[in-house]
Every structure is written in structure tokens, then in C-alpha cells.
Motif scaffolding. Structure first.
Motif, PDB file in Angstrom:
ATOM      1  N   TYR B  36       0.805  -1.025  -0.039  1.00 58.77           N
ATOM      2  CA  TYR B  36       0.179   0.132  -0.086  1.00 58.77           C
ATOM      3  C   TYR B  36       1.013   1.245  -0.020  1.00 58.77           C
ATOM      4  O   TYR B  36       1.905   1.099   0.569  1.00 58.77           O
ATOM      5  CB  TYR B  36      -0.906  -0.027   1.267  1.00 58.77           C
ATOM      6  CG  TYR B  36      -2.133  -0.918   1.219  1.00 58.77           C
ATOM      7  CD1 TYR B  36      -1.947  -2.215   1.680  1.00 58.77           C
ATOM      8  CD2 TYR B  36      -3.400  -0.452   0.939  1.00 58.77           C
ATOM      9  CE1 TYR B  36      -3.073  -2.859   1.539  1.00 58.77           C
ATOM     10  CE2 TYR B  36      -4.498  -1.334   1.006  1.00 58.77           C
ATOM     11  CZ  TYR B  36      -4.321  -2.553   1.184  1.00 58.77           C
ATOM     12  OH  TYR B  36      -5.314  -3.328   1.365  1.00 58.77           O
ATOM     13  N   GLN B  38       0.551   5.682   1.008  1.00 61.68           N
ATOM     14  CA  GLN B  38      -0.128   6.692   1.319  1.00 61.68           C
ATOM     15  C   GLN B  38       0.513   8.177   1.092  1.00 61.68           C
ATOM     16  O   GLN B  38       1.726   8.481   1.547  1.00 61.68           O
ATOM     17  CB  GLN B  38      -0.327   6.572   2.952  1.00 61.68           C
ATOM     18  CG  GLN B  38      -1.348   7.704   3.522  1.00 61.68           C
ATOM     19  CD  GLN B  38      -1.707   7.262   4.812  1.00 61.68           C
ATOM     20  OE1 GLN B  38      -0.960   6.933   5.782  1.00 61.68           O
ATOM     21  NE2 GLN B  38      -3.039   8.062   5.311  1.00 61.68           N
ATOM     22  N   SER B  41      -1.794  13.333   3.617  1.00 62.50           N
ATOM     23  CA  SER B  41      -3.057  13.717   3.935  1.00 62.50           C
ATOM     24  C   SER B  41      -4.221  12.702   3.047  1.00 62.50           C
ATOM     25  O   SER B  41      -5.499  13.100   3.216  1.00 62.50           O
ATOM     26  CB  SER B  41      -3.351  15.137   3.421  1.00 62.50           C
ATOM     27  OG  SER B  41      -2.529  15.613   4.456  1.00 62.50           O
ATOM     28  N   GLN B  42      -3.860  11.748   2.632  1.00 65.82           N
ATOM     29  CA  GLN B  42      -4.994  10.977   1.693  1.00 65.82           C
ATOM     30  C   GLN B  42      -5.256   9.634   2.372  1.00 65.82           C
ATOM     31  O   GLN B  42      -4.358   9.261   3.424  1.00 65.82           O
ATOM     32  CB  GLN B  42      -4.361  10.735   0.439  1.00 65.82           C
ATOM     33  CG  GLN B  42      -4.384  12.187  -0.656  1.00 65.82           C
ATOM     34  CD  GLN B  42      -4.207  11.610  -1.889  1.00 65.82           C
ATOM     35  OE1 GLN B  42      -4.377  10.630  -2.415  1.00 65.82           O
ATOM     36  NE2 GLN B  42      -3.707  12.735  -2.644  1.00 65.82           N
ATOM     37  N   GLY B  43      -5.963   8.800   2.215  1.00 65.60           N
ATOM     38  CA  GLY B  43      -6.218   7.385   2.701  1.00 65.60           C
ATOM     39  C   GLY B  43      -5.145   6.541   1.936  1.00 65.60           C
ATOM     40  O   GLY B  43      -4.787   6.743   1.040  1.00 65.60           O
ATOM     41  N   PRO B  44      -4.780   5.471   2.651  1.00 64.92           N
ATOM     42  CA  PRO B  44      -3.874   4.428   2.132  1.00 64.92           C
ATOM     43  C   PRO B  44      -4.696   3.921   0.908  1.00 64.92           C
ATOM     44  O   PRO B  44      -5.628   3.729   0.556  1.00 64.92           O
ATOM     45  CB  PRO B  44      -3.968   3.568   3.086  1.00 64.92           C
ATOM     46  CG  PRO B  44      -4.084   4.182   4.365  1.00 64.92           C
ATOM     47  CD  PRO B  44      -5.118   5.100   4.205  1.00 64.92           C
ATOM     48  N   TYR B  46      -4.462   0.832  -2.088  1.00 69.57           N
ATOM     49  CA  TYR B  46      -3.796  -0.490  -2.366  1.00 69.57           C
ATOM     50  C   TYR B  46      -3.088  -0.302  -3.885  1.00 69.57           C
ATOM     51  O   TYR B  46      -3.395   0.296  -4.617  1.00 69.57           O
ATOM     52  CB  TYR B  46      -5.009  -1.467  -2.872  1.00 69.57           C
ATOM     53  CG  TYR B  46      -4.689  -2.607  -3.352  1.00 69.57           C
ATOM     54  CD1 TYR B  46      -4.894  -2.926  -4.702  1.00 69.57           C
ATOM     55  CD2 TYR B  46      -3.853  -3.816  -2.614  1.00 69.57           C
ATOM     56  CE1 TYR B  46      -4.679  -4.064  -5.159  1.00 69.57           C
ATOM     57  CE2 TYR B  46      -3.720  -4.835  -3.390  1.00 69.57           C
ATOM     58  CZ  TYR B  46      -3.985  -5.055  -4.644  1.00 69.57           C
ATOM     59  OH  TYR B  46      -3.624  -6.193  -5.379  1.00 69.57           O
ATOM     60  N   TYR B  87       4.021   1.083   2.166  1.00 73.09           N
ATOM     61  CA  TYR B  87       4.017   0.129   3.119  1.00 73.09           C
ATOM     62  C   TYR B  87       4.067  -1.264   2.676  1.00 73.09           C
ATOM     63  O   TYR B  87       3.302  -1.837   1.882  1.00 73.09           O
ATOM     64  CB  TYR B  87       2.726   0.217   4.005  1.00 73.09           C
ATOM     65  CG  TYR B  87       2.405   1.464   4.900  1.00 73.09           C
ATOM     66  CD1 TYR B  87       1.891   2.666   4.266  1.00 73.09           C
ATOM     67  CD2 TYR B  87       3.285   1.661   6.019  1.00 73.09           C
ATOM     68  CE1 TYR B  87       1.831   3.715   4.905  1.00 73.09           C
ATOM     69  CE2 TYR B  87       3.247   2.899   6.738  1.00 73.09           C
ATOM     70  CZ  TYR B  87       2.466   3.850   6.180  1.00 73.09           C
ATOM     71  OH  TYR B  87       2.152   4.944   6.867  1.00 73.09           O
TER      72      TYR B  87
END
Lengths: 115, 111
Positions: B36, B38, B41-44, B46, B87
């Protein structure tokens, strides 16, 4: 990804007030999750749902409740907001489990500030 | 879930391939490798996942060593928009388990 929207995107509230955050998905995914993200702690799971009306606690569930009355909506409620709940909240969904479908997709997040 | 080790930061020139390593020496036979990222300031987001074989999609390629103890995420032509924290997560693909994000690798793409 997974057509996930979160509302509101930003909210400022005062200590002691109730707050409800909404997560909406359009992909008919079975699983839904609420995480919070804070500096130095990474993402931590608050609650999750494995179906309509089926929910369970995560690692930081104290002070939070959830409800899922429809497949597409997962609500996170802070019954009485505290300053320690100031955070960025992310919703995630997963189609099902096993193999190719076991992938979580995240929403854009809600930034909550409790004064 | 198996523990992963990633370098804390990396730099890459725009237009070049970015190769992000991940060590997961205690991985079990039924655990997948997920990546993943990120962006600030954004969502993780995929990126890709795999079990044993190398995988490729429109975003990246995932190379898993034969013994499965390590893997490499490859962004073939990095752009400034690829600057993010990446990640590597190893987990069994079943149940309602949460995702456990470690510290990740902060990748900076330089013009």
C-alpha cells in the motif's frame, strides 16, 4: 477504489458533544472498517463489520460505537467527544475473504478536531 | 502476521525505476505480501499483492524471491506524484483481520 466516500471530510466540534461519521460504499463489499491515524501511532482499528448488523471491536474501541443497518453504510459515533479523539478517521472496505478478494480499500478520510 | 522490515527512506529521480525492498524472513506459506502507499493527507491506496509468483498491474510490479523471505516493489517510471510512504504488509488472506501498517518507506521522487 471501491467507491468509498466519507462525510463529513472535516469537522470541528466541542468536548462533550456527540459526533457521527459516515462511510458509504457502492461496491457491495461485505466487510467495512473504521481506523484512526495519529502521529506516532500509525493506523489503528476502531471497529469493523462483517455484515449488516454484524460488528466487532478493534484495538481502540473505547468511546466509539458503530452501526451498520445497510450494506453500503457504516456509521461511527463518538457519544461524547473528547480531545483525545482528535484524529484523522479512515473507512475501509473489503469484498470478502480469501485470495484475490481479500484486499482492503480506503476512503479519503475525515479530519476531526475536538476542542 | 509476519513482521516486515523496510528502509525508512529512499530517493529516486523522476522517470527512473523506483525499487522498494521489503524483508519478511518469517513469512508463512499461506501469507500474502501486500503493498500500500499513502500520499500525504490521503487514505492508504492499495497497489499490488502476491503469494509466490511475481505480479504486475497498471501501477507496479512485485518481485518475490523464490524463498519468499523478501520482495521488491517496482514503480517502472516514477513521477513526482509517486512521492509517498510505501507500506509492505504480510498477512493471511482470510477473516476480518485488520491491516497492520509498520513504519514504511518514505519515497521521494526528485525532479
Amino acid at each position: 477504489d471501491a467507491g468509498i466516500t466519507q462525510s463529513p471530510r472535516h469537522k470541528v466540534t466541542e468536548t462533550g458533544t456527540p459526533v457521527t461519521l459516515r462511510c458509504h460504499q457502492t461496491e457491495n463489499h461485505r466487510y467495512m472498517y473504521w481506523y484512526r491515524q495519529d502521529p506516532g501511532h500509525g493506523l489503528r482499528l476502531i471497529h469493523y463489520s462483517y455484515g449488516v448488523k454484524d460488528t466487532d471491536k478493534g484495538e481502540v474501541s473505547d468511546g466509539y460505537s458503530v452501526s451498520r443497518s445497510k450494506t453500503e453504510d457504516f456509521l461511527l459515533t463518538l457519544e461524547s467527544a473528547t480531545s483525545s479523539q482528535t484524529s484523522v478517521y479512515f473507512c475501509a472496505t473489503k469484498k470478502s475473504e480469501g485470495g484475490e478478494t481479500d484486499t482492503q480499500y480506503f476512503g479519503p478520510g475525515t479530519r476531526l478536531t475536538v476542542l | 502476521d509476519a513482521k516486515t522490515t523496510q528502509p525508512p527512506s529512499m530517493d529516486c529521480a523522476e522517470g527512473r525505476a523506483a525499487n522498494l525492498p521489503c524483508n519478511h524472513s518469517t513469512i508463512s506459506g499461506n501469507e500474502y505480501v501486500y503493498w500500500y502507499r499513502q500520499i500525504h493527507s490521503q487514505g492508504p491506496q492499495y497497489i499490488i499483492h502476491g503469494l509466490k509468483n511475481n505480479e504486475t498491474n497498471e501501477m507496479a510490479s512485485l518481485i518475490i524471491t523464490e524463498d519468499r523471505k523478501s520482495s521488491t516493489l517496482i514503480l517502472p517510471h516514477a513521477t513526482l506524484r509517486d512521492t509517498a510512504v510505501y507500506y509492505c504488509i504480510v498477512r493471511v488472506a482470510q477473516g476480518a483481520q485488520k491491516l497492520v501498517f509498520g513504519q514504511g518507506t518514505r519515497l521521494t521522487i526528485n525532479p
